[in-house]
Write a protein that holds these residues in place. Structure first.
Motif, PDB file in Angstrom:
ATOM      1  N   ALA A 185       0.871  -1.270  -0.058  1.00 15.24           N
ATOM      2  CA  ALA A 185      -0.073   0.044  -0.036  1.00 15.24           C
ATOM      3  C   ALA A 185       0.747   1.214  -0.025  1.00 15.24           C
ATOM      4  O   ALA A 185       0.419   2.259  -0.425  1.00 15.24           O
ATOM      5  CB  ALA A 185      -0.964   0.108   1.313  1.00 15.24           C
ATOM      6  N   ALA A 186       2.079   1.304   0.618  1.00 14.56           N
ATOM      7  CA  ALA A 186       2.844   2.432   0.890  1.00 14.56           C
ATOM      8  C   ALA A 186       3.176   3.035  -0.711  1.00 14.56           C
ATOM      9  O   ALA A 186       3.126   4.141  -0.893  1.00 14.56           O
ATOM     10  CB  ALA A 186       4.348   1.953   1.682  1.00 14.56           C
ATOM     11  N   ILE A 187       3.620   2.171  -1.608  1.00 13.72           N
ATOM     12  CA  ILE A 187       4.234   2.757  -2.830  1.00 13.72           C
ATOM     13  C   ILE A 187       3.220   3.495  -3.637  1.00 13.72           C
ATOM     14  O   ILE A 187       3.335   4.519  -4.335  1.00 13.72           O
ATOM     15  CB  ILE A 187       5.097   1.916  -3.601  1.00 13.72           C
ATOM     16  CG1 ILE A 187       6.024   2.394  -4.401  1.00 13.72           C
ATOM     17  CG2 ILE A 187       4.247   0.562  -4.058  1.00 13.72           C
ATOM     18  CD1 ILE A 187       6.905   1.648  -5.094  1.00 13.72           C
ATOM     19  N   PHE A 188       1.959   2.905  -3.547  1.00 15.80           N
ATOM     20  CA  PHE A 188       0.836   3.469  -4.351  1.00 15.80           C
ATOM     21  C   PHE A 188       0.163   4.466  -3.459  1.00 15.80           C
ATOM     22  O   PHE A 188      -0.737   5.424  -4.382  1.00 15.80           O
ATOM     23  CB  PHE A 188      -0.015   2.268  -4.630  1.00 15.80           C
ATOM     24  CG  PHE A 188       0.697   1.081  -5.496  1.00 15.80           C
ATOM     25  CD1 PHE A 188       0.984   1.439  -6.630  1.00 15.80           C
ATOM     26  CD2 PHE A 188       0.651  -0.009  -4.665  1.00 15.80           C
ATOM     27  CE1 PHE A 188       1.567   0.471  -7.171  1.00 15.80           C
ATOM     28  CE2 PHE A 188       1.373  -1.000  -5.560  1.00 15.80           C
ATOM     29  CZ  PHE A 188       1.808  -0.809  -6.761  1.00 15.80           C
ATOM     30  N   ILE A 189       0.165   4.951  -2.497  1.00 14.12           N
ATOM     31  CA  ILE A 189      -0.559   5.802  -1.512  1.00 14.12           C
ATOM     32  C   ILE A 189       0.232   6.752  -0.913  1.00 14.12           C
ATOM     33  O   ILE A 189       0.063   7.952  -0.723  1.00 14.12           O
ATOM     34  CB  ILE A 189      -1.683   5.194  -0.760  1.00 14.12           C
ATOM     35  CG1 ILE A 189      -2.502   4.111  -1.512  1.00 14.12           C
ATOM     36  CG2 ILE A 189      -2.348   5.943   0.229  1.00 14.12           C
ATOM     37  CD1 ILE A 189      -3.636   3.078  -0.590  1.00 14.12           C
ATOM     38  N   PRO A 232       3.291   8.045  -0.833  1.00 11.49           N
ATOM     39  CA  PRO A 232       3.920   9.132  -0.925  1.00 11.49           C
ATOM     40  C   PRO A 232       3.278  10.470  -1.419  1.00 11.49           C
ATOM     41  O   PRO A 232       3.473  11.304  -1.014  1.00 11.49           O
ATOM     42  CB  PRO A 232       4.393   8.666  -2.663  1.00 11.49           C
ATOM     43  CG  PRO A 232       4.742   7.426  -2.356  1.00 11.49           C
ATOM     44  CD  PRO A 232       3.495   6.791  -1.388  1.00 11.49           C
ATOM     45  N   GLY A 233       1.946  10.276  -1.809  1.00 16.57           N
ATOM     46  CA  GLY A 233       0.825  11.286  -2.210  1.00 16.57           C
ATOM     47  C   GLY A 233       0.540  12.165  -0.647  1.00 16.57           C
ATOM     48  O   GLY A 233       0.565  13.047  -0.637  1.00 16.57           O
ATOM     49  N   ILE A 236       6.970   4.129 -13.543  1.00 17.21           N
ATOM     50  CA  ILE A 236       7.976   5.154 -13.258  1.00 17.21           C
ATOM     51  C   ILE A 236       8.446   5.733 -14.642  1.00 17.21           C
ATOM     52  O   ILE A 236       8.588   6.810 -14.902  1.00 17.21           O
ATOM     53  CB  ILE A 236       9.250   4.541 -12.448  1.00 17.21           C
ATOM     54  CG1 ILE A 236       9.032   4.442 -10.939  1.00 17.21           C
ATOM     55  CG2 ILE A 236      10.547   5.633 -12.526  1.00 17.21           C
ATOM     56  CD1 ILE A 236      10.068   3.608 -10.154  1.00 17.21           C
ATOM     57  N   ALA A 237       8.412   4.731 -15.618  1.00 21.14           N
ATOM     58  CA  ALA A 237       8.669   5.138 -17.108  1.00 21.14           C
ATOM     59  C   ALA A 237       7.795   6.072 -17.655  1.00 21.14           C
ATOM     60  O   ALA A 237       8.152   7.144 -18.386  1.00 21.14           O
ATOM     61  CB  ALA A 237       8.912   3.858 -17.859  1.00 21.14           C
ATOM     62  N   VAL A 238       6.602   5.630 -17.481  1.00 16.77           N
ATOM     63  CA  VAL A 238       5.534   6.489 -18.088  1.00 16.77           C
ATOM     64  C   VAL A 238       5.334   7.814 -17.267  1.00 16.77           C
ATOM     65  O   VAL A 238       5.060   8.674 -18.008  1.00 16.77           O
ATOM     66  CB  VAL A 238       4.173   5.395 -18.071  1.00 16.77           C
ATOM     67  CG1 VAL A 238       3.065   6.637 -18.765  1.00 16.77           C
ATOM     68  CG2 VAL A 238       4.125   4.464 -19.108  1.00 16.77           C
ATOM     69  N   THR A 241      13.545   0.377  -1.526  1.00 21.20           N
ATOM     70  CA  THR A 241      13.954   1.767  -1.114  1.00 21.20           C
ATOM     71  C   THR A 241      13.949   2.341  -2.619  1.00 21.20           C
ATOM     72  O   THR A 241      13.870   3.364  -2.966  1.00 21.20           O
ATOM     73  CB  THR A 241      15.341   1.823  -0.331  1.00 21.20           C
ATOM     74  OG1 THR A 241      15.023   1.298   1.156  1.00 21.20           O
ATOM     75  CG2 THR A 241      15.699   3.411  -0.315  1.00 21.20           C
ATOM     76  N   ALA A 242      14.817   1.777  -3.491  1.00 21.86           N
ATOM     77  CA  ALA A 242      14.914   2.253  -4.793  1.00 21.86           C
ATOM     78  C   ALA A 242      13.607   2.376  -5.705  1.00 21.86           C
ATOM     79  O   ALA A 242      13.496   3.494  -6.193  1.00 21.86           O
ATOM     80  CB  ALA A 242      15.671   1.149  -5.727  1.00 21.86           C
ATOM     81  N   LEU A 243      12.542   1.563  -5.463  1.00 28.48           N
ATOM     82  CA  LEU A 243      11.270   1.823  -5.843  1.00 28.48           C
ATOM     83  C   LEU A 243      10.651   2.889  -5.269  1.00 28.48           C
ATOM     84  O   LEU A 243       9.903   3.701  -5.952  1.00 28.48           O
ATOM     85  CB  LEU A 243      10.420   0.405  -5.698  1.00 28.48           C
ATOM     86  CG  LEU A 243      10.948  -0.631  -6.474  1.00 28.48           C
ATOM     87  CD1 LEU A 243      10.220  -2.158  -6.313  1.00 28.48           C
ATOM     88  CD2 LEU A 243      11.069  -0.498  -7.927  1.00 28.48           C
ATOM     89  N   PHE A 244      10.600   2.939  -3.955  1.00 32.84           N
ATOM     90  CA  PHE A 244      10.143   4.058  -3.271  1.00 32.84           C
ATOM     91  C   PHE A 244      10.435   5.418  -3.743  1.00 32.84           C
ATOM     92  O   PHE A 244       9.639   6.361  -4.073  1.00 32.84           O
ATOM     93  CB  PHE A 244      10.258   4.086  -1.777  1.00 32.84           C
ATOM     94  CG  PHE A 244       9.365   2.873  -0.931  1.00 32.84           C
ATOM     95  CD1 PHE A 244       8.140   2.805  -1.221  1.00 32.84           C
ATOM     96  CD2 PHE A 244       9.975   2.107  -0.053  1.00 32.84           C
ATOM     97  CE1 PHE A 244       7.348   2.048  -0.633  1.00 32.84           C
ATOM     98  CE2 PHE A 244       9.424   1.310   0.616  1.00 32.84           C
ATOM     99  CZ  PHE A 244       7.886   1.121   0.388  1.00 32.84           C
ATOM    100  N   ILE A 245      11.752   5.640  -3.989  1.00 34.76           N
ATOM    101  CA  ILE A 245      12.281   6.850  -4.176  1.00 34.76           C
ATOM    102  C   ILE A 245      11.968   7.301  -5.607  1.00 34.76           C
ATOM    103  O   ILE A 245      11.363   8.401  -5.803  1.00 34.76           O
ATOM    104  CB  ILE A 245      13.867   6.787  -4.185  1.00 34.76           C
ATOM    105  CG1 ILE A 245      14.211   6.821  -2.691  1.00 34.76           C
ATOM    106  CG2 ILE A 245      14.259   7.959  -4.925  1.00 34.76           C
ATOM    107  CD1 ILE A 245      15.744   6.604  -2.455  1.00 34.76           C
ATOM    108  N   GLY A 246      11.883   6.273  -6.610  1.00 34.68           N
ATOM    109  CA  GLY A 246      11.632   6.576  -8.038  1.00 34.68           C
ATOM    110  C   GLY A 246      10.064   6.871  -8.243  1.00 34.68           C
ATOM    111  O   GLY A 246       9.846   7.845  -8.734  1.00 34.68           O
ATOM    112  N   ALA A 247       9.287   6.084  -7.401  1.00 31.66           N
ATOM    113  CA  ALA A 247       7.820   6.480  -7.458  1.00 31.66           C
ATOM    114  C   ALA A 247       7.546   7.661  -6.827  1.00 31.66           C
ATOM    115  O   ALA A 247       6.776   8.352  -7.453  1.00 31.66           O
ATOM    116  CB  ALA A 247       7.020   5.356  -6.926  1.00 31.66           C
TER     117      ALA A 247
END
Length: 492
Positions: free
Chosen positions: A48-52, A54-55, A204-206, A277-283
């Motif tokens: 849930a963290a990476i999709f919600i 950060p915002g 991330i790419a799109v 961590t890499a995915l979190f920062i990028g997203a």
């Protein structure tokens, strides 16, 4: 007559590692390798963290600097991960921080760690189920399907909501899957995590094609008071998202079911932390680059919303599907860890002994069922946003105890220290403990009050029930051999 010395002596009585080794043979040993453990860890952390989150953190605490909040949380989590790696290598038993604390600090302190983690697991499960519900409703809305308001959130008659139907369905689906055994579950988790990572990279790419550099300015918004933006907001944001890193704690709860745990568990911990961590920062950087951080204040599915708003409807719908898959994989990881913790508490008599029973598949099915029921009730009664504060508090309490616990662990001569060891001993364990204490201090007042209340309630349960029913109590010890002969450890 009350014997004060005897009473307090029970608080610090320690369990023997050899006893846990014998008891945990009931579980399905050698079921999990490095790949399976990493999948459980990544599935839990990158949920849930990476999709919600950060915002949410960007809108309320850190602004575009939400990536820094993730880095701070990762550094503190990384320090604690080193301590967890050493403990899981030396003491590969079910229950993670609870079991370890029971061995090195004593029963009461083990209970404190276990009680803190229990809040973490119960609420993380309720929160993840709520997030899954939010995403499936958003996905269905793109096809014009609207769910009655009464079935979309927790019990709040004034607001017109009574039950979160999809959250309950999610918990029950996971319960059914896990009840079939950990080997089948691990195979499902592997594929879910691979699919999730592929689509996160696609997001991330799109999303990078829709970034507007102006949205990054100011990167660190001026503080508006308290923890709203500025550096204080960044640190506070790190404490709020810290619960995202509970994945490696949940992974270590399954150490008793790992192949060659001395090597596989530490490897899986570090693989999980680095990849997540890499995915979190990028997203997070892509998300705040696509839209001004203030836009996310009221959005429940920020990643998919950002894609829909920029015209990438297909990718948004694909992300929603994978968000559902990803959050479901988090539900699996949380349920696995939580059921093993409840099993460990029941195994030791601090919760009803039925929790410590396992079925033919080597699954603690009663603990798993209780975990599902309680999380559904919690999610139905309490606002999820309030409960998430307690998740971070519980995680940090466990991290503090385990980080400082390395200092005691190294001095134990009855424990095998041939596996992974935390570097720069004794300096790094102290730094890890202090770093977790710093983040705990940054939690808001509600989190601290909830933690104090939960702790107080836990002490009452221990004094009234746990201390008398513990397998280490004299009265239980006298009858333990006859009871174990009568009641099978594995239910037929």
């Amino acid at each position: 007559m009350f014997n004060q010395n005897a009473f307090w002596a029970k608080f610090i009585r320690k369990e023997s590692p050899s006893n846990y080794q014998k008891l945990d043979k009931r579980l399905d040993g050698n079921a999990l390798g490095t790949k399976e453990l990493t999948a459980i860890g990544v599935g839990t952390v990158v949920g849930a963290a990476i999709f919600i989150i950060p915002g949410v953190v960007a809108a309320n605490y850190a602004g575009p600097a939400v990536a820094i909040s993730f880095i701070i949380a990762a550094i503190v989590a990384g320090l604690s991960a080193l301590a967890y790696a050493e403990f899981s290598s030396a003491l590969p038993f079910a229950g993670s921080a609870y079991t370890w604390s029971n061995i090195i600090y004593g029963e009461f302190f083990g209970w404190v760690a276990g009680w803190a983690l229990l809040a973490e697991y119960l609420i993380a499960l309720a929160y993840s189920a709520s997030a899954w519900s939010a995403y499936i409703r958003g996905f269905l809305s793109t096809f014009g399907i609207t769910i009655p308001k009464a079935l979309t959130s927790t019990f709040a008659p004034k607001a017109g909501t009574y039950i979160d139907l999809f959250a309950i369905i999610a918990v029950l689906l996971v319960w059914f899957l896990l009840s079939r055994g950990i080997r089948d579950t691990a195979k499902v988790e592997n594929w879910l995590v691979v699919g999730k990572i592929i689509v996160i990279i696609l997001f991330i790419a799109v999303g990078m094609t829709a970034i507007h550099p102006d949205n990054f300015h100011p990167f660190i918004p001026k503080n508006e008071g308290g923890t709203r933006f500025g550096w204080s907001g960044i640190v506070a944001g790190a404490s709020q998202i810290f619960f995202a890193y509970i994945g490696f704690d949940m992974m270590t709860s399954n150490a008793a079911e790992a192949k060659n745990a001395q090597k596989t568990v530490p490897r899986a911990i570090f693989a999980t932390l680095g990849l997540a961590t890499a995915l979190f920062i990028g997203a997070s950087l892509v998300m705040v680059g696509m839209f001004k951080y203030t836009k996310y204040a009221t959005i429940t599915d920020p990643a998919a919303w950002a894609l829909r708003q920029t015209g990438h409807v297909f990718v948004a719908n694909l992300l929603s599907i994978v968000a559902l898959v990803g959050i479901f994989s988090m539900l699996i990881g949380v349920s696995l860890g939580g059921s093993r913790l409840m099993y460990a508490l029941g195994r030791d008599g601090l919760l009803p002994k039925q929790m410590g029973q396992v079925n033919k598949a080597g699954t603690p099915h009663i603990a798993l069922s209780v975990l599902a029921i309680v999380s559904i009730i919690l999610g139905a009664i309490f606002p999820i946003t309030m409960l998430t504060n307690l998740v971070s508090a519980g995680t940090l309490i466990a991290f503090i105890m385990i980080s400082f616990g390395v200092l005691i662990l190294r001095r134990r001569k009855d424990i095998d220290h041939s596996g992974f060891k935390m570097p720069l001993y004794p300096v790094l364990p102290v730094i890890a403990g202090l770093a977790s204490m710093m983040l705990f201090w940054q939690l808001n007042v509600d989190a601290k009050i909830l933690a104090a209340g939960w702790f107080f309630f836990g002490v009452i349960i221990y004094v009234v029930y746990g201390i008398r029913h513990s397998i280490k109590s004299n009265n239980v010890q006298k009858s333990s051999s006859s009871v174990r002969k009568q009641a099978p450890l594995v239910e037929e």
